[in-house]
Design a protein around this motif. Structure first.
Motif, PDB file in Angstrom:
ATOM      1  N   GLN B   9       0.841  -1.134  -0.027  1.00  0.00           N
ATOM      2  CA  GLN B   9      -0.027  -0.014   0.075  1.00  0.00           C
ATOM      3  C   GLN B   9       0.931   1.194  -0.042  1.00  0.00           C
ATOM      4  OE1 GLN B   9      -2.361   1.145   3.568  1.00  0.00           O
ATOM      5  NE2 GLN B   9      -4.074   1.144   2.202  1.00  0.00           N
ATOM      6  N   VAL B  10       0.490   1.978  -0.794  1.00  0.00           N
ATOM      7  CA  VAL B  10       1.710   3.310  -0.840  1.00  0.00           C
ATOM      8  C   VAL B  10       0.756   4.534  -1.097  1.00  0.00           C
ATOM      9  CG1 VAL B  10       3.487   2.275  -2.219  1.00  0.00           C
ATOM     10  CG2 VAL B  10       1.499   3.168  -3.527  1.00  0.00           C
ATOM     11  N   PRO B  11       1.149   5.716  -0.453  1.00  0.00           N
ATOM     12  CA  PRO B  11       0.539   6.952  -1.096  1.00  0.00           C
ATOM     13  C   PRO B  11       0.467   7.136  -2.561  1.00  0.00           C
ATOM     14  CG  PRO B  11       2.565   7.459  -0.109  1.00  0.00           C
ATOM     15  CD  PRO B  11       2.518   5.941   0.037  1.00  0.00           C
ATOM     16  N   ASP B  12      -0.462   7.710  -3.174  1.00  0.00           N
ATOM     17  CA  ASP B  12      -0.578   7.938  -4.440  1.00  0.00           C
ATOM     18  C   ASP B  12       0.153   9.084  -4.613  1.00  0.00           C
ATOM     19  OD1 ASP B  12      -1.178   8.620  -7.099  1.00  0.00           O
ATOM     20  OD2 ASP B  12      -3.361   8.302  -7.090  1.00  0.00           O
ATOM     21  N   THR B  13       1.546   8.865  -5.107  1.00  0.00           N
ATOM     22  CA  THR B  13       2.293  10.142  -5.207  1.00  0.00           C
ATOM     23  C   THR B  13       1.928  11.125  -6.407  1.00  0.00           C
ATOM     24  OG1 THR B  13       3.896   8.767  -6.558  1.00  0.00           O
ATOM     25  CG2 THR B  13       4.426   8.939  -4.233  1.00  0.00           C
ATOM     26  N   THR B  14       1.368  10.380  -7.202  1.00  0.00           N
ATOM     27  CA  THR B  14       0.836  11.736  -8.329  1.00  0.00           C
ATOM     28  C   THR B  14      -0.163  12.696  -7.846  1.00  0.00           C
ATOM     29  OG1 THR B  14      -0.795  10.137  -9.113  1.00  0.00           O
ATOM     30  CG2 THR B  14       0.947   9.617 -10.217  1.00  0.00           C
ATOM     31  N   GLU B  15      -0.732  12.390  -6.602  1.00  0.00           N
ATOM     32  CA  GLU B  15      -1.534  13.349  -5.982  1.00  0.00           C
ATOM     33  C   GLU B  15      -1.011  14.113  -5.123  1.00  0.00           C
ATOM     34  OE1 GLU B  15      -5.239  13.500  -6.387  1.00  0.00           O
ATOM     35  OE2 GLU B  15      -4.779  12.069  -8.130  1.00  0.00           O
ATOM     36  N   ILE B  33      -3.158   3.853  -1.970  1.00  0.00           N
ATOM     37  CA  ILE B  33      -3.602   3.014  -3.057  1.00  0.00           C
ATOM     38  C   ILE B  33      -2.681   1.555  -3.099  1.00  0.00           C
ATOM     39  CG2 ILE B  33      -4.589   4.812  -4.485  1.00  0.00           C
ATOM     40  CD1 ILE B  33      -1.882   4.609  -6.277  1.00  0.00           C
ATOM     41  N   LEU B  34      -3.069   0.615  -3.856  1.00  0.00           N
ATOM     42  CA  LEU B  34      -2.398  -0.339  -4.186  1.00  0.00           C
ATOM     43  C   LEU B  34      -1.378   0.105  -5.131  1.00  0.00           C
ATOM     44  CD1 LEU B  34      -1.776  -3.393  -4.339  1.00  0.00           C
ATOM     45  CD2 LEU B  34      -3.689  -3.675  -5.954  1.00  0.00           C
ATOM     46  N   SER B  60       1.260  -9.060   2.072  1.00  0.00           N
ATOM     47  CA  SER B  60       1.500  -7.507   2.209  1.00  0.00           C
ATOM     48  C   SER B  60       2.195  -7.227   3.459  1.00  0.00           C
ATOM     49  CB  SER B  60       0.535  -6.620   1.773  1.00  0.00           C
ATOM     50  OG  SER B  60       0.965  -5.127   1.888  1.00  0.00           O
ATOM     51  N   MET B  61       3.021  -6.223   3.660  1.00  0.00           N
ATOM     52  CA  MET B  61       3.561  -5.743   4.896  1.00  0.00           C
ATOM     53  C   MET B  61       3.220  -4.505   5.168  1.00  0.00           C
ATOM     54  SD  MET B  61       7.499  -6.429   6.315  1.00  0.00           S
ATOM     55  CE  MET B  61       8.171  -4.899   6.844  1.00  0.00           C
ATOM     56  N   GLY B  62       2.661  -4.162   6.437  1.00  0.00           N
ATOM     57  CA  GLY B  62       2.217  -2.779   6.564  1.00  0.00           C
ATOM     58  C   GLY B  62       1.497  -2.493   7.672  1.00  0.00           C
ATOM     59  N   PRO B  63       0.899  -1.263   8.134  1.00  0.00           N
ATOM     60  CA  PRO B  63      -0.079  -0.931   9.061  1.00  0.00           C
ATOM     61  C   PRO B  63      -1.324  -1.804   8.560  1.00  0.00           C
ATOM     62  CG  PRO B  63       0.170   0.855   7.606  1.00  0.00           C
ATOM     63  CD  PRO B  63       1.353   0.041   7.244  1.00  0.00           C
ATOM     64  N   GLU B  68      -6.500  -2.969   3.162  1.00  0.00           N
ATOM     65  CA  GLU B  68      -7.443  -2.600   1.947  1.00  0.00           C
ATOM     66  C   GLU B  68      -6.900  -3.178   0.578  1.00  0.00           C
ATOM     67  OE1 GLU B  68     -10.207  -0.636   1.963  1.00  0.00           O
ATOM     68  OE2 GLU B  68     -10.156  -1.177   4.052  1.00  0.00           O
ATOM     69  N   VAL B  69      -5.510  -2.953   0.425  1.00  0.00           N
ATOM     70  CA  VAL B  69      -4.691  -3.316  -0.758  1.00  0.00           C
ATOM     71  C   VAL B  69      -4.983  -5.086  -0.917  1.00  0.00           C
ATOM     72  CG1 VAL B  69      -3.392  -1.516  -0.943  1.00  0.00           C
ATOM     73  CG2 VAL B  69      -2.522  -3.682   0.061  1.00  0.00           C
ATOM     74  N   LEU B  70      -5.098  -5.794   0.146  1.00  0.00           N
ATOM     75  CA  LEU B  70      -5.353  -7.171   0.165  1.00  0.00           C
ATOM     76  C   LEU B  70      -6.794  -7.348  -0.340  1.00  0.00           C
ATOM     77  CD1 LEU B  70      -3.562  -8.195   3.289  1.00  0.00           C
ATOM     78  CD2 LEU B  70      -2.803  -8.822   0.918  1.00  0.00           C
ATOM     79  N   LYS B  71      -7.626  -6.644   0.089  1.00  0.00           N
ATOM     80  CA  LYS B  71      -9.163  -6.542  -0.260  1.00  0.00           C
ATOM     81  C   LYS B  71      -8.949  -6.513  -1.968  1.00  0.00           C
ATOM     82  CE  LYS B  71     -11.283  -5.400   4.109  1.00  0.00           C
ATOM     83  NZ  LYS B  71     -12.136  -4.158   4.643  1.00  0.00           N
ATOM     84  N   GLU B  72      -8.207  -5.370  -2.186  1.00  0.00           N
ATOM     85  CA  GLU B  72      -8.364  -5.346  -3.690  1.00  0.00           C
ATOM     86  C   GLU B  72      -7.929  -6.641  -4.540  1.00  0.00           C
ATOM     87  OE1 GLU B  72      -7.294  -1.187  -4.228  1.00  0.00           O
ATOM     88  OE2 GLU B  72      -7.033  -1.466  -6.178  1.00  0.00           O
ATOM     89  N   ALA B  73      -6.803  -7.289  -4.118  1.00  0.00           N
ATOM     90  CA  ALA B  73      -6.148  -8.306  -4.480  1.00  0.00           C
ATOM     91  C   ALA B  73      -7.287  -9.386  -4.593  1.00  0.00           C
ATOM     92  CB  ALA B  73      -4.931  -8.646  -3.934  1.00  0.00           C
TER      93      ALA B  73
END
Lengths: 405, 266, 398
Positions: B9-15, B33-34, B60-63, B68-73
């Motif tokens: 999971q990463v911050p959407d750096t384009t935003e 976002i994923l 995934s590893m994270g907080p 959320e990103v696993l749900k997406e997967a």
């Protein structure tokens, strides 16, 4: 009371948002500019499950609920009205109506392929001289043996020139037609390709130029008796109940249009500078933005409530009408303000807001004009109107049985 | 076939935008976002499952909110999803991250292939994939743009790797770890059925305790050889524009070329 | 999971840390004391700005014993079919600088087959010593044998610093080697220097999509490893009179034991991808028509760059949408962006303003594009571009 979307709804919203951004946004300006409808969108929407989103899996649908239908419409119209119109017509007006009124045989034969997206359905009510004044229909259905023979002209029919199947409303009782008694109107499922049926496209529309709108001509079209939807004389009630779903999708879509105007305006107000500051710092710009934010929240709450009522199986004609009236007016005002905020840039197609403005006008007119909804709301408030139970109600959402195949 | 996909999971750096006055990041409204590159990894694993059967596990590893990103997967079609989350993992650099993920993968049991995105858009290092491969002592195939051939029974794989000069065709043995680039596929959208499943599923969260046999000294900050000592905003685009003057266009052109060559960009 | 420690007694609620945090991990609670959440990456930006020293991060433990055995700067010289890339010589140039600062030697690692000539080149570019590993198994780059050879060499010679180019191969190799050795690796650096106090390598790189820069150290592990972006450091001039030592190492590699085989190489022909292009020459309304893109194409060709366009030019049908740069087109970040006949509408700027160097060519001196350009030429692009193309051709010997 729960004001938060479920995980399921949130993920669906995100998925449709991405779908619209990837599949519709890149080509929409060009399609709109050249007045072109792209039928290539149907298989993509079908594959995603959008074309049967709120139809149970056993009828070929995706088995989601009615709120999902609304959320999908909001996300599609966020990018362009034309994509939402497909949902309104094919899902809201056509498929949901078959689901509500159809016999098991009719559902198997017509709803299943529609929900799977293999065929596209349209809704033929409006005529050259019958819009809000439904009983002024001129189309007739004459019984001849085991067939009805349909004659008449439908116009302002979304998807007319691209749909495969049509829900057609016609008089079966000529005496009642003369007396303007709507209990003489019946509904029929009609297939393209049957003798005497032709369609055409209307050109020169102000907005929704990437959508298909047209007319249907019927000249002695033979329709098998088993294609009568509901009973003879139930056509008017079927049409009105269909509008409960159609108007719901229009309301949800208009909500997406408001959000599109808000997002575009906020982006521009932060970028564009006048008098040495971003124009967002000017109070009169702020007022327009504030109204958009307010309208978006109101419109969304109204349509989500209507969707919730549908899920519960509670009659919602009044609430849906209010949502539709409010959201469409609010979308038009927001689009007008969005053009204003963009200044001269908003007046040309460099930015999306001029398209939003043109697209927003149509929904103030169709699926019950602004004036019709005002009359309805007044009549409900004054106690002149109340809704009686229907022979067939739209089935309530049931998460268990809807996902059984 | 068992495929494992490592996602982040990463911050959407384009935003992300920079506050022009304070020079700090404006993070309000920056969604998590994923990692976009990981969607290609998921897609490729799902295609193998469709072709050969078996299952796909996302990890995934994270907080905790990285669920959320696993749900997406799962909504896209992954069968199982596991989150590694523990205070002990905090401050991990790429070495410690690769170590922790590889310990979890060992615990998942036998696998045939591991997929990673080419890099994450927040860190942009592309180091975790090779790190996991080395920890697990399996072959690494980075920047893969196409799987030409794969045979799980014989343990064979042949891929195209997208390098600066073209595409290199490489044969290797399974199990292997692949990092994939965008050209490899067009990721699917989550299906509505997948969304229903994802929103109703339970997601196991593994902590340091669950990684039996791992050396806790290699987790988190302790296991990270690198330290960030300073973070700063790159100097904003200077307002100074140098207008190139000259008697003739040839003179202007010559001056401009001189300056551009001095900038070492050509 | 935050590692940041906040002394609530000391905190005065000044919010300096909140403003300084690049990740939005800090905020004030109802008692106006700083609190930190999971977004914290322990970067330390807040620690420096706190006026009362209320914030701290876990101490970096004392350097591990034995680090002083590690000496010298190493560079991996990447080669493809017996030809070393410019990125390798840039590494040598930077490595030379670092070695001089550390008063130590610069070693180039040349791996390949029939690559002895590269060893001599490396000395000419500034290496004191070359470790040459020439073996048929190393003919094509492959992770396993290359990593195995370098891991052995590092264990034997113990270099203090090891830098590689951040090419696809360099990143592939560095990731494998650093994992095996258990040392720190910083990817894609744009700055490398030696901390005069600690003698540590300070590695600076963009993060967060280029929105912030981070300086990273590797205090307790050796070698300190970094990959470096192409074209960031200057390419040194070779001096063919330089002398250096060449150490030939026999790697004892067994081809049979290596699972990975390179079986083919497919060269990409034709088009440059806009998003990946290093140089973009773009045309706008000012080019006047489809044929107006000809001078733009010619300049792009001489520079080995891609052709971009503004929305106005695409809408006019002068060039396909694939070339569009801007909010509704591609977002690009090349080293050099040459905007020709483009006024600089906001939505165009949004797609290209992070380019490293922007050149604007426009007839209208008031065009907004000049506000963000590094260099501008006010003039007719149909005169300026041919002159520019000719000049580049001359200077680049094409």
């Amino acid at each position: 009371m729960e004001f938060q979307l479920s995980d399921e709804h949130r993920m669906l919203e995100k998925t449709v948002r991405e779908f619209a951004a990837r599949e519709i946004a890149p080509t929409i300006k060009e399609l709109d500019r050249t007045h072109s409808f792209d039928p290539g969108i149907f298989p993509k929407m079908a594959e995603q499950g959008l074309l049967g989103i709120c139809i149970p899996e056993r009828y070929g649908g995706a088995g989601m609920d009615y709120i999902s239908l609304g959320l999908a419409c909001e996300e599609l119209e966020y990018v362009d009205t034309s994509a939402r119109v497909i949902m309104s017509v094919h899902v809201g007006l056509y498929s949901c109506t078959l689901f509500q009124w159809g016999t098991e045989e009719q559902k198997q034969k017509y709803l299943v392929p529609a929900a799977q997206g293999d065929v596209i359905g349209a809704f033929g009510l409006t005529e050259p001289n019958a819009g809000s004044d439904v009983v002024n229909l001129q189309t007739t259905a004459r019984r001849e043996g085991d067939h009805y023979i349909l004659n008449g002209e439908k116009t302002w029919i979304s998807l007319a020139d691209v749909a495969d199947h049509f829900l057609i409303f016609a008089w079966t009782d000529m005496e009642k037609k003369r007396r303007r008694d709507h209990s003489g109107i019946s509904a029929f499922i009609v297939e393209r390709g049957w003798p005497g049926l032709t369609t055409d496209t209307i050109h020169g529309k102000l907005g929704v130029r990437a959508g298909n709108t047209g007319s249907i001509s019927m000249n002695d079209v033979p329709v098998p008796a088993e294609n009568l939807l509901g009973q003879e004389g139930e056509g008017f009630k079927i049409a009105m109940s269909a509008l409960d779903q159609g108007r719901y999708t229009v309301a949800a879509g208009a909500t997406g249009l408001i959000r599109a105007c808000l997002d575009a305006s906020v982006r521009y107000a932060n970028e564009r500078q006048t008098f040495g500051v971003p124009i967002g710092r000017h109070q009169l710009i702020q007022q327009m933005i504030a109204y958009m934010a307010q309208r978006y929240e109101i419109a969304r709450l109204l349509y989500l409530r209507a969707g919730w009522l549908k899920n519960q199986g509670i009659r919602n004609t009044r609430e849906t009408s209010l949502a539709k009236w409010y959201a469409c007016d609010a979308a038009f005002d927001s689009a007008s303000d969005a053009v204003q905020i963009h200044g001269a840039y908003g007046f040309c197609d460099e930015y999306d807001v001029e398209r939003f403005f043109r697209n927003a006008k149509g929904a103030v007119i169709y699926e019950g004009s602004r004036e019709i909804h005002q009359l309805l709301q007044a009549e409900y408030a004054l106690g002149y109107r109340q809704d009686r139970p229907l022979r067939c109600e739209l089935p309530a959402y049931d998460p268990e049985t809807w996902t059984e195949s | 076939m068992h495929a494992i996909v490592c996602i982040k999971q990463v911050p959407d750096t384009t935003e992300v935008k920079i506050d022009p006055v304070r020079g700090t990041l404006i993070r309000e409204g920056v969604p998590s976002i994923l990692n976009p590159f990981d969607t290609y990894a998921i897609e490729e694993a799902l295609r193998l499952k469709e072709q050969f059967g078996g299952k796909v596990t996302a990890i995934s590893m994270g907080p905790p909110q990285a669920i959320e990103v696993l749900k997406e997967a799962v909504a896209m079609g992954c069968d199982e999803a596991i989150l590694l989350s523990d205070r002990a993992f905090a401050g991990s650099d790429t070495w410690a991250t690769a170590y922790t993920l590889s310990q979890a993968i060992r615990r998942l049991g036998p696998f045939d292939i591991i997929f990673c995105g080419r890099q994450a858009i927040d860190g942009d290092t592309g180091q975790v994939g090779p790190g996991i491969a080395r920890q697990l002592k399996i072959n690494q195939l980075t920047y893969v743009c196409k799987i030409q051939h794969i045979d799980f029974d014989k343990g064979e794989i042949r891929v195209e790797r997208l390098l600066e000069e073209g595409r290199e065709v490489v044969e290797s043995r399974l199990p292997a770890l692949l990092t994939v680039v965008k050209d490899i596929n067009q990721p699917r959208y989550p299906t509505f059925k997948g969304i229903r499943r994802a929103s109703r599923m339970e997601y196991p969260i593994w902590t340091a305790k669950d990684l039996e046999g791992a050396n806790p000294a290699y987790f988190g900050l302790d296991g990270s050889p690198t330290r960030v000592v300073r973070v700063f905003t790159p100097p904003p685009r200077s307002g100074q524009t140098e207008i190139i003057q000259g008697e003739t266009v040839q003179e202007q052109a010559a001056k401009l070329v001189e300056k551009l060559l001095a900038e070492k960009i050509i | 999971m935050a590692l940041l420690q906040i002394n609530r007694e000391e905190c005065i609620g000044c919010e300096a840390c909140v403003a300084a945090c690049p990740f939005g991990a800090l905020h004030m609670d109802e008692e106006r004391k700083a609190v930190v959440d999971d977004k914290c990456t322990a970067c330390g930006a807040c620690v420096d700005v706190c006026p009362v020293g209320a914030l701290s991060l876990p101490e970096v433990e004392a350097p591990a014993a034995g680090l002083e055995q590690y000496k010298g700067v190493w560079v991996w010289v990447e080669q493809l079919r017996g030809e070393a890339g410019s990125i390798s010589w840039e590494m040598i140039g930077k490595g030379r600088e670092l070695a001089d600062q550390r008063k130590t030697t610069l070693t180039a690692c040349v791996l390949g087959y029939h690559v002895e000539h590269i060893a001599h080149q490396a000395i000419a570019y500034g290496a004191d010593r070359v470790i040459l590993v020439d073996d048929p198994v190393l003919e094509h780059y492959r992770t396993e044998p290359y990593a195995a050879v370098l891991v052995d060499l590092i264990r034997q010679y113990k270099p203090e610093i090891f830098i590689l180019g951040a090419s696809t191969r360099g990143r592939d190799l560095a990731g494998a080697v650093a994992t095996e050795i258990f040392t720190g690796l910083t990817a894609d650096c744009t700055g490398l220097d030696i901390d005069p106090e600690t003698g540590l390598l300070r590695q600076t790189r963009p993060a967060f999509g280029g929105n912030i820069m981070a300086t990273i150290i590797c205090p307790n592990h050796r070698p300190q490893m970094a990959t470096v972006r192409h074209r960031v450091f200057e390419m040194p001039a070779p001096d063919h009179t330089r002398k250096g030592e060449i150490i030939r190492v026999n790697p004892h590699l067994d081809e049979e034991a290596i699972a990975t085989k390179v079986v083919d190489f497919i060269r990409e022909e034709g088009q440059v991808n806009l998003a990946d292009a290093r140089i973009i020459v773009s045309g706008g309304r000012g080019v006047g028509g489809p044929e107006g893109f000809e001078p733009i194409r010619r300049l792009a060709e001489v520079l080995g760059g891609a052709v971009g366009a503004s929305r106005a030019a695409v809408d006019a049908g002068w060039i396909p949408y694939a070339h569009q740069v801007g909010q509704t087109g591609r977002t690009v970040r090349p080293d050099l962006y040459i905007a020709c006949g483009i006024s600089g509408a906001i939505q165009h700027l949004a797609g290209m303003q992070t380019s490293r160097v922007i050149v604007a060519i426009n007839k209208d001196p008031e065009a907004p594009i000049f506000k963000i350009a590094n260099y501008g030429i006010v003039g007719d692009l149909f005169q300026v571009l041919p002159a520019l193309t000719e000049e580049f051709r001359k200077r680049l010997h094409k």
